[in-house]
Design a protein around this motif. Structure first.
Motif, PDB file in Angstrom:
ATOM      1  N   LEU A   1      91.075  80.274 -14.752  1.00 50.89           N
ATOM      2  CA  LEU A   1      91.709  80.099 -13.441  1.00 50.89           C
ATOM      3  C   LEU A   1      90.677  79.703 -12.393  1.00 50.89           C
ATOM      4  O   LEU A   1      89.684  80.382 -12.195  1.00 50.89           O
ATOM      5  N   LYS A   2      90.967  78.574 -11.725  1.00 48.33           N
ATOM      6  CA  LYS A   2      90.193  78.230 -10.527  1.00 48.33           C
ATOM      7  C   LYS A   2      91.102  78.576  -9.355  1.00 48.33           C
ATOM      8  O   LYS A   2      92.102  77.902  -9.133  1.00 48.33           O
ATOM      9  N   PHE A   3      90.767  79.645  -8.658  1.00 46.18           N
ATOM     10  CA  PHE A   3      91.652  80.182  -7.615  1.00 46.18           C
ATOM     11  C   PHE A   3      91.113  79.825  -6.245  1.00 46.18           C
ATOM     12  O   PHE A   3      89.938  80.055  -5.952  1.00 46.18           O
ATOM     13  N   ASP A   4      91.965  79.271  -5.409  1.00 46.74           N
ATOM     14  CA  ASP A   4      91.545  78.939  -4.044  1.00 46.74           C
ATOM     15  C   ASP A   4      92.458  79.608  -3.029  1.00 46.74           C
ATOM     16  O   ASP A   4      93.679  79.471  -3.098  1.00 46.74           O
ATOM     17  N   ASP A   5      91.860  80.316  -2.076  1.00 48.94           N
ATOM     18  CA  ASP A   5      92.608  80.957  -0.983  1.00 48.94           C
ATOM     19  C   ASP A   5      92.553  80.039   0.234  1.00 48.94           C
ATOM     20  O   ASP A   5      91.484  79.814   0.798  1.00 48.94           O
ATOM     21  N   ALA A   6      93.693  79.493   0.631  1.00 51.05           N
ATOM     22  CA  ALA A   6      93.729  78.521   1.740  1.00 51.05           C
ATOM     23  C   ALA A   6      93.682  79.177   3.116  1.00 51.05           C
ATOM     24  O   ALA A   6      93.719  78.489   4.133  1.00 51.05           O
ATOM     25  N   GLN A   7      93.619  80.485   3.140  1.00 49.07           N
ATOM     26  CA  GLN A   7      93.505  81.210   4.408  1.00 49.07           C
ATOM     27  C   GLN A   7      94.546  80.778   5.444  1.00 49.07           C
ATOM     28  O   GLN A   7      94.251  80.606   6.627  1.00 49.07           O
ATOM     29  N   GLY A   8      95.763  80.576   4.951  1.00 52.75           N
ATOM     30  CA  GLY A   8      96.882  80.284   5.846  1.00 52.75           C
ATOM     31  C   GLY A   8      96.910  78.871   6.398  1.00 52.75           C
ATOM     32  O   GLY A   8      97.700  78.576   7.294  1.00 52.75           O
ATOM     33  N   LYS A   9      96.075  77.969   5.847  1.00 49.11           N
ATOM     34  CA  LYS A   9      96.027  76.606   6.407  1.00 49.11           C
ATOM     35  C   LYS A   9      96.492  75.572   5.386  1.00 49.11           C
ATOM     36  O   LYS A   9      95.921  75.448   4.299  1.00 49.11           O
ATOM     37  N   GLN A  10      97.500  74.800   5.768  1.00 49.85           N
ATOM     38  CA  GLN A  10      97.997  73.759   4.864  1.00 49.85           C
ATOM     39  C   GLN A  10      96.904  72.759   4.503  1.00 49.85           C
ATOM     40  O   GLN A  10      96.804  72.322   3.360  1.00 49.85           O
ATOM     41  N   GLU A  11      96.062  72.402   5.498  1.00 44.11           N
ATOM     42  CA  GLU A  11      95.022  71.405   5.201  1.00 44.11           C
ATOM     43  C   GLU A  11      94.047  71.908   4.133  1.00 44.11           C
ATOM     44  O   GLU A  11      93.542  71.138   3.328  1.00 44.11           O
TER      45      GLU A  11
END
Ligand code: AHR
Length: 309
Positions: A52-62
């Motif tokens: 798993l490569k997990f990315d947390d976008a921190q609430g930002k669509q961009e």
């Protein structure tokens, strides 16, 4: 990409001896639901032997769009993500399709006519959750006389759960003209947002009978504002929420909330099954709906001891 980390214990699930590599873009950590969802995805990937490569976008669509582009560049086998909002993802989904990388939507949908941009959408029926909440209220208020003033704490503006829960609830309460939504505003699915908006609601409206919050966390934040205004939550103001995470269930069992429509965050195991199938090129259902229930105060008391999240 931001906050990337790698889970999974290797394994033999991909082509040859390589494990399947899954890129997952999470919305953020706005709620108890989201935290439980992240845990479910990480644990299930490890159990399934999926890298798993997990990315947390921190609430930002961009950030989600950047993460997906990074996954494409890294040539992951499958991409899954929980889209923050319904619009604005078509371009990057086309890029994934052109690169031959299958995409699975989890939890939230995107608004697109082109259903070839993703293989499957795994998640709840948010309209139904809103409708069940409204139907409970119609029944609860059937013998009330005079207007029933409702305030609504909406989820993140433009997100599928906010749009759909609002719609389902409005449709259900339309059956009884004395049920009136007198104020409706976004609290962004957070406790802080719920508290802040509820403070404004109680200041501006002397008579509030019901709060419909699109998730437990906003309802929990609103409790503070209600108590500070000298009202008793669950009695002076009836509270309906969605999710049924532990803190929400505790508030329901304690009589501070009155009803919760469940939204399950435990999507990991089903997602990993889908990932394995689409990686093999097998066909999968375009829509997989999560099985859910509802809770009254008595049902919450019974369910709490074995509640996992
Ligand atoms: O998309 C699911 C919703 O997002 C949950 O109901 C809410 O708590 C979360 O933040």
């Amino acid at each position: 990409c931001n906050n990337s980390d790698t889970g999974g214990d290797g394994g033999d699930a991909g082509s040859g001896n390589e494990p399947i590599v899954l890129g997952f873009s999470q919305v953020g950590a706005e709620s108890g639901w989201r935290t439980a969802n992240t845990t479910s995805i990480k644990e299930s990937a490890a159990e399934a032997g999926i890298e798993l490569k997990f990315d947390d976008a921190q609430g930002k669509q961009e950030n989600q769009i950047t993460a997906i582009r990074n996954f494409i560049q890294q040539k992951v086998d499958v991409i899954a993500f929980s889209p923050k909002v319904e619009t604005g993802f078509e371009t990057v989904l086309k890029e994934a399709k052109d690169a031959g990388i299958p995409v699975i939507l989890t939890d939230r949908a995107v608004d697109t006519q082109d259903k070839t941009l993703y293989k499957s959408f795994l998640g709840s029926d948010f309209v139904k959750e809103g409708r069940l909440s409204g139907e409970w209220l119609v029944n609860e208020m059937k013998s009330a006389t005079g207007d029933v003033n409702i305030v609504e704490l909406q989820g993140t503006t433009g997100s599928a759960p906010a749009n759909d829960r609002k719609k389902g609830f409005a449709e259900a309460i339309a059956k009884d003209p004395k049920l009136k939504v007198i104020a409706s505003q976004s609290g962004d699915f957070t406790r802080a947002g719920g508290k802040q908006v509820m403070e404004q609601f109680v200041k501006a409206n002397p008579k509030i009978d019901v709060l419909f919050a699109h998730n437990d966390d906003m309802g929990l934040g609103a409790l503070e504002a209600i108590t500070a205004a000298g009202k008793v939550p669950g009695k002076d103001i009836k509270i309906i929420t969605i999710d049924a995470v532990k803190d929400g269930m505790q508030a329901l069992a304690d009589g501070k909330f009155n009803f919760i429509a469940e939204c399950s965050p435990l999507l990991g195991p089903q997602l990993m099954e889908l990932v394995k199938k689409v990686n093999k090129g097998e066909s999968v259902p375009a829509r997989i709906e999560t099985q859910e229930t509802t809770f009254t105060q008595e049902q919450a008391k019974a369910a709490l001891p074995t509640r996992k999240y």
